[in-house]
Design an enzyme around this catalytic site. Structure first.
Site, PDB file in Angstrom:
ATOM      1  NE  ARG A 110      -4.259  -1.374   0.595  1.00  0.00           N
ATOM      2  CZ  ARG A 110      -4.768  -2.452  -0.686  1.00  0.00           C
ATOM      3  NH1 ARG A 110      -3.775  -2.644  -1.310  1.00  0.00           N
ATOM      4  NH2 ARG A 110      -6.021  -2.596  -0.053  1.00  0.00           N
TER       5      ARG A 110
ATOM      6  CD  GLU B  53      -3.353   2.851  -5.351  1.00  0.00           C
ATOM      7  OE1 GLU B  53      -3.823   1.839  -5.707  1.00  0.00           O
ATOM      8  OE2 GLU B  53      -2.755   2.578  -5.135  1.00  0.00           O
TER       9      GLU B  53
ATOM     10  CG  HIS C  86      -3.267  -1.017  -6.518  1.00  0.00           C
ATOM     11  ND1 HIS C  86      -3.914  -0.500  -5.292  1.00  0.00           N
ATOM     12  CD2 HIS C  86      -3.611  -2.415  -6.292  1.00  0.00           C
ATOM     13  CE1 HIS C  86      -4.014  -1.081  -4.460  1.00  0.00           C
ATOM     14  NE2 HIS C  86      -3.801  -2.593  -5.398  1.00  0.00           N
TER      15      HIS C  86
HETATM   16  C1  8YV Z   1      -7.331  -4.517  -5.919  1.00  0.00           C
HETATM   17  C2  8YV Z   1      -5.662  -5.170  -3.223  1.00  0.00           C
HETATM   18  O1  8YV Z   1      -6.682  -3.625  -6.743  1.00  0.00           O
HETATM   19  O2  8YV Z   1      -6.370  -6.980  -3.101  1.00  0.00           O
HETATM   20  C3  8YV Z   1      -6.171  -5.612  -2.363  1.00  0.00           C
HETATM   21  O3  8YV Z   1      -5.916  -5.762  -1.065  1.00  0.00           O
HETATM   22  O4  8YV Z   1      -5.471  -3.947  -3.087  1.00  0.00           O
HETATM   23  C4  8YV Z   1      -5.707  -5.957  -4.997  1.00  0.00           C
HETATM   24  O5  8YV Z   1      -5.978  -6.641  -5.166  1.00  0.00           O
HETATM   25  C5  8YV Z   1      -8.386  -4.650  -5.537  1.00  0.00           C
HETATM   26  O6  8YV Z   1      -8.590  -4.609  -4.422  1.00  0.00           O
HETATM   27  C6  8YV Z   1      -9.572  -5.335  -6.162  1.00  0.00           C
HETATM   28  O7  8YV Z   1     -10.009  -4.863  -5.930  1.00  0.00           O
END
Ligand code: 8YV
Length: 312
Positions: A231, A260, A278
Site C-alpha cells: 500500500r 491512488e 495497482h
Molecule cells: C486490488 C488489492 O486492487 O487485494 C487487495 O487488497 O489492493 C488489490 O488486489 C483490489 O482490491 C481489487 O478489487
C-alpha cells in the site's frame, strides 16, 4: 429476487453475472447527489456491500445502512475498513486472501527486473526502430544481491520463494521472528542498510503508516532499489520522491501510491522508476478466483454458514 446488495466497485463480467443473478444489486454512483438518491431509495434494504481492497467502505456509509450484515471485500487488504466500527455495527467483514499471493509476488519480481534491467527503455528502443544502432545504456544485474522483505506474511514469503532462485541472500523484518532460515531484522532501518533491494509486502495499518521514511530510504542508499506492492501509505511518499529526485535512492518499482490514482508528477519523467497502476492481482485467473471467493463469502453469510475467509 435475492437480498439487496450495494456494489462499490466493478468486478469481472463473470462475477458480475453471478452477482446480478443472485442479488438485487444496487450500484454506487460517483455523484454525491445520486448517492443520496440511492440511499433514500435502497438504504434501508441493503444487507451486503461488495467493495475492493483499495476502496473499503467509509464508516459513515455503513452507519447509514441499518440492515447491513456483511462487507465482502474483493481483495485481501482491509485497511480501508474500520474493523472496530464494523464490529460495533454488527457487520461481518470478509476478504480474499491466498488466491492473489502468487500474482502479487510475481509483480514484485517484475518491478525489480524492470528497473534494474531497464526493460521499459530496452523495449522502447526496439519499438522506435533504433535497433540496430546504439544499444540502450547498460543495466544493472538483479541476481546475487542482498534482498530485504518488509512483512513476511503470505506475499512476503512468496517473494522470498521466487528470490531463492536469484542467488544472493534474503532477510526480512516483521514484528516478530518467523520460523525460517532467512535472517531476521527487528529494525527496518537495519534491514534497509543490509539490503540492495527492499520489497514492501506488509499490510497497511496505523502501525505501518509511513514506516518506510527518509531514514529507511537513506539506509537503502543511492544504489538501493525499493519495490512496493503493498500500500502507498506504508511509504512516506514525499520522502520517496525527494530521495529519488535527489539521487539518494537508486531506483524504485511502484505498484501502489498514497492517493491512488494520483501518482506524484515528479516520478513520471524518472528513468529509474517503474510505475504500475495497482495491478498486483490483475490477471484473469486471479481476479476470477477473487470474485469466486468474494461470492462464496456472501453465499455463506446469507446461508448462515461460517464465512470461508472472514476478517471479523
Ligand atoms: C486490488 C488489492 O486492487 O487485494 C487487495 O487488497 O489492493 C488489490 O488486489 C483490489 O482490491 C481489487 O478489487
Amino acid at each position: 429476487m435475492g437480498a439487496t446488495l450495494l456494489q462499490l466497485c466493478p468486478v469481472l463480467p463473470a462475477t458480475q453475472a453471478t452477482l446480478d443473478a443472485t442479488y438485487d444489486v444496487v450500484r454506487w454512483p460517483a455523484e454525491p447527489a445520486e448517492q443520496e438518491a440511492v440511499l433514500a431509495q435502497h438504504g434501508a434494504a441493503i444487507r451486503a456491500v461488495v467493495t475492493g481492497g483499495h476502496l473499503g467502505i467509509e464508516t459513515a456509509l455503513a452507519e447509514r445502512l441499518p440492515a447491513l450484515g456483511i462487507v465482502s471485500i474483493n481483495g485481501v487488504g482491509y485497511d480501508r475498513v474500520d474493523l472496530p466500527a464494523m464490529q460495533r455495527l454488527g457487520v461481518r467483514v470478509s476478504n480474499t486472501p491466498d488466491v492473489l499471493t502468487d500474482d502479487v509476488a510475481d509483480l514484485a519480481i517484475a518491478l525489480m527486473l524492470n528497473v534494474m534491467r531497464g526493460l521499459p527503455a530496452a523495449e522502447q528502443h526496439v519499438r522506435e526502430g533504433l535497433w540496430p544502432g546504439a544499444q540502450p545504456a547498460l543495466a544493472r544485474r538483479a541476481s546475487g544481491l542482498r534482498y530485504g522483505i518488509v512483512g513476511f506474511g503470505r506475499i512476503g514469503q512468496a517473494i522470498a520463494l521466487r528470490l531463492s532462485g536469484f542467488g544472493g541472500s534474503i532477510a526480512y523484518t516483521r514484528p516478530n521472528r518467523k520460523e525460517t532460515p532467512h535472517e531476521y531484522h527487528e529494525d527496518i532501518r537495519a534491514l534497509a542498510a543490509a539490503s540492495d533491494v527492499l520489497f514492501v509486502a506488509t499490510s497497511a495499518s496505523a502501525a505501518t503508516r509511513g514506516l518506510v521514511d527518509r531514514a529507511v530510504l537513506d539506509a537503502l542508499g543511492p544504489r538501493g532499489v525499493l519495490v512496493n506492492v503493498a500500500r502507498g501509505s506504508i511509504i512516506d511518499e514525499p520522502a520517496l520522491v525527494a530521495a529519488l529526485t535527489e539521487g539518494r535512492l537508486g531506483a524504485a518499482g511502484l505498484d501502489v501510491f498514497e492517493n491512488e490514482p494520483h501518482v506524484p508528477a515528479a516520478l513520471l519523467p524518472l528513468p529509474n522508476v517503474s510505475l504500475a497502476p495497482h495491478v498486483g492481482s490483475a490477471t484473469h485467473e486471479t481476479r476470477l478466483a477473487m470474485g469466486n471467493l468474494m461470492l462464496a463469502n456472501l453465499d455463506a453469510f446469507f446461508a448462515g454458514d461460517p464465512l470461508p475467509t472472514p476478517v471479523v
